[in-house]
Design an enzyme around this catalytic site. Structure first.
Site, mmCIF file in Angstrom:
data_model
loop_
_atom_site.group_PDB
_atom_site.id
_atom_site.type_symbol
_atom_site.label_atom_id
_atom_site.label_comp_id
_atom_site.label_asym_id
_atom_site.label_seq_id
_atom_site.Cartn_x
_atom_site.Cartn_y
_atom_site.Cartn_z
ATOM 1 N N ASP A 34 0.890 -1.202 -0.066
ATOM 2 C CA ASP A 34 0.007 -0.069 0.052
ATOM 3 C C ASP A 34 0.854 1.224 -0.028
ATOM 4 O O ASP A 34 0.673 2.132 -0.890
ATOM 5 C CB ASP A 34 -0.940 0.016 1.588
ATOM 6 C CG ASP A 34 -2.016 0.955 1.142
ATOM 7 O OD1 ASP A 34 -2.196 1.595 0.121
ATOM 8 O OD2 ASP A 34 -2.868 1.034 2.037
ATOM 9 N N SER A 117 -3.008 -9.786 2.442
ATOM 10 C CA SER A 117 -3.251 -10.235 3.695
ATOM 11 C C SER A 117 -1.970 -11.150 4.372
ATOM 12 O O SER A 117 -2.271 -11.302 5.372
ATOM 13 C CB SER A 117 -4.571 -11.013 4.135
ATOM 14 O OG SER A 117 -5.580 -10.145 3.949
ATOM 15 N N THR A 118 -1.052 -11.275 3.217
ATOM 16 C CA THR A 118 0.098 -12.198 3.803
ATOM 17 C C THR A 118 1.020 -11.439 4.459
ATOM 18 O O THR A 118 2.170 -11.949 4.840
ATOM 19 C CB THR A 118 0.575 -13.004 2.741
ATOM 20 O OG1 THR A 118 1.082 -12.290 1.980
ATOM 21 C CG2 THR A 118 -0.727 -13.976 2.293
ATOM 22 N N GLY A 119 1.132 -10.105 4.633
ATOM 23 C CA GLY A 119 2.183 -9.491 5.320
ATOM 24 C C GLY A 119 1.761 -8.765 6.464
ATOM 25 O O GLY A 119 1.542 -9.783 7.393
HETATM 26 N N1 AR6 Z 1 5.199 -5.190 -4.793
HETATM 27 C C1 AR6 Z 1 4.561 -6.533 -4.436
HETATM 28 N N2 AR6 Z 1 4.242 -7.210 -3.470
HETATM 29 C C2 AR6 Z 1 4.818 -6.518 -2.239
HETATM 30 C C3 AR6 Z 1 5.295 -5.311 -2.237
HETATM 31 C C4 AR6 Z 1 5.581 -4.689 -3.528
HETATM 32 N N3 AR6 Z 1 6.177 -3.406 -3.566
HETATM 33 N N4 AR6 Z 1 5.353 -4.822 -1.093
HETATM 34 C C5 AR6 Z 1 5.331 -5.644 -0.127
HETATM 35 N N5 AR6 Z 1 4.690 -6.857 -0.948
HETATM 36 P P1 AR6 Z 1 1.318 -5.904 3.000
HETATM 37 P P2 AR6 Z 1 -1.556 -7.080 4.172
HETATM 38 C C6 AR6 Z 1 3.876 -7.989 -0.519
HETATM 39 O O1 AR6 Z 1 1.715 -5.903 4.511
HETATM 40 O O2 AR6 Z 1 -1.107 -8.078 4.874
HETATM 41 C C7 AR6 Z 1 -0.724 -1.991 4.759
HETATM 42 O O3 AR6 Z 1 -0.009 -1.006 6.088
HETATM 43 C C8 AR6 Z 1 4.385 -8.481 0.807
HETATM 44 O O4 AR6 Z 1 5.590 -9.356 0.726
HETATM 45 O O5 AR6 Z 1 1.519 -5.090 2.124
HETATM 46 O O6 AR6 Z 1 -2.788 -7.275 3.208
HETATM 47 C C9 AR6 Z 1 -2.214 -1.597 4.648
HETATM 48 O O7 AR6 Z 1 -2.339 -0.130 4.511
HETATM 49 C C10 AR6 Z 1 3.347 -9.538 1.155
HETATM 50 O O8 AR6 Z 1 3.276 -10.919 0.564
HETATM 51 O O9 AR6 Z 1 -0.480 -6.110 3.220
HETATM 52 C C11 AR6 Z 1 -2.829 -2.166 5.537
HETATM 53 O O10 AR6 Z 1 -2.968 -1.544 6.845
HETATM 54 C C12 AR6 Z 1 1.974 -8.806 0.444
HETATM 55 O O11 AR6 Z 1 2.373 -8.067 -0.198
HETATM 56 C C13 AR6 Z 1 -2.110 -3.563 5.890
HETATM 57 O O12 AR6 Z 1 -0.754 -3.109 5.458
HETATM 58 C C14 AR6 Z 1 1.105 -7.961 1.317
HETATM 59 O O13 AR6 Z 1 1.505 -7.668 2.534
HETATM 60 C C15 AR6 Z 1 -2.478 -4.632 4.828
HETATM 61 O O14 AR6 Z 1 -1.790 -6.107 5.040
#
Ligand code: AR6
Length: 173
Positions: A34, A117-119
């Site tokens: 995000d 959701s996996t981060g």
């Molecule tokens: N490109 C592709 N994948 C990515 C990138 C990128 N640039 N950066 C991270 N990922 P997350 P969530 C992967 O935490 O779990 C935010 O603060 C990462 O390795 O980004 O859905 C929002 O505002 C992981 O596998 O999202 C929400 O508050 C995946 O993206 C919250 O985090 C998702 O990780 C959402 O959490």
């Protein structure tokens, strides 16, 4: 014919019609993917997001891509993992379903998803991937005339790339 492709990299760099953002219910930005999307898109994205007045978990909303190479950003809000008995599977599936539906309504041909959701939200990776691929396959089955030609699943980390590939291979054979 449609294609599911797995790549490793930064979703903000992709030359596709739409990228999907793993957002939160405020749609006002955050960390992870995000944060990367908002940084790369520039302030116009946040301005448009403010007008949307948030998004419930499991649903999706679309904006322009501003300074990103893609034309559209589809913002969806994944569930926070709470152990698995709080409808997490169902809500994650609906993120993919609603994002694909919005893509189709906008005549989008190529769409890239991060692993929603996996981060920060801690959804187990393998389980999330199986849900993602299952929903994508179901969507193509239910919508044979869809505009969507290619769905790209983007792994950010090397280990996630191999995990994603394995699931896609086993579910598309
Ligand atoms: N490109 C592709 N994948 C990515 C990138 C990128 N640039 N950066 C991270 N990922 P997350 P969530 C992967 O935490 O779990 C935010 O603060 C990462 O390795 O980004 O859905 C929002 O505002 C992981 O596998 O999202 C929400 O508050 C995946 O993206 C919250 O985090 C998702 O990780 C959402 O959490």
């Amino acid at each position: 014919m449609f294609q599911i492709q797995v790549i490793q990299g930064d979703i903000t760099q992709l030359q596709v019609d739409a990228i999907v953002n793993a957002a939160n219910e405020s749609l006002l930005g955050g960390g992870g993917v995000d944060g990367a999307i908002h940084r790369a898109a520039g302030p116009g994205l946040l301005e448009e997001c403010r007008q949307l007045q948030g998004c419930p978990t499991g649903e999706a909303k679309i904006t322009a891509g501003y300074n990103l190479p893609c034309r559209w950003v589809i913002h969806t809000v994944g569930p926070v993992w709470q152990g698995g008995d709080r409808r997490e599977d169902e809500l994650l599936a609906s993120c993919y379903r609603n994002s694909l539906k919005l893509a189709q309504q906008n005549a989008i041909k190529t769409i890239a998803f991060p692993s929603i959701s996996t981060g920060a939200y801690r959804f187990p990776f393998q389980r999330a991937t199986e849900i993602a691929v299952g929903e994508i396959l179901q969507f193509f089955k239910n919508n044979p005339q869809t505009s969507i030609e290619r769905v790209i699943l983007v792994a950010y980390r090397q280990e996630d790339y191999h995990g994603l590939q394995k699931v896609v291979e086993s579910m598309t054979q």
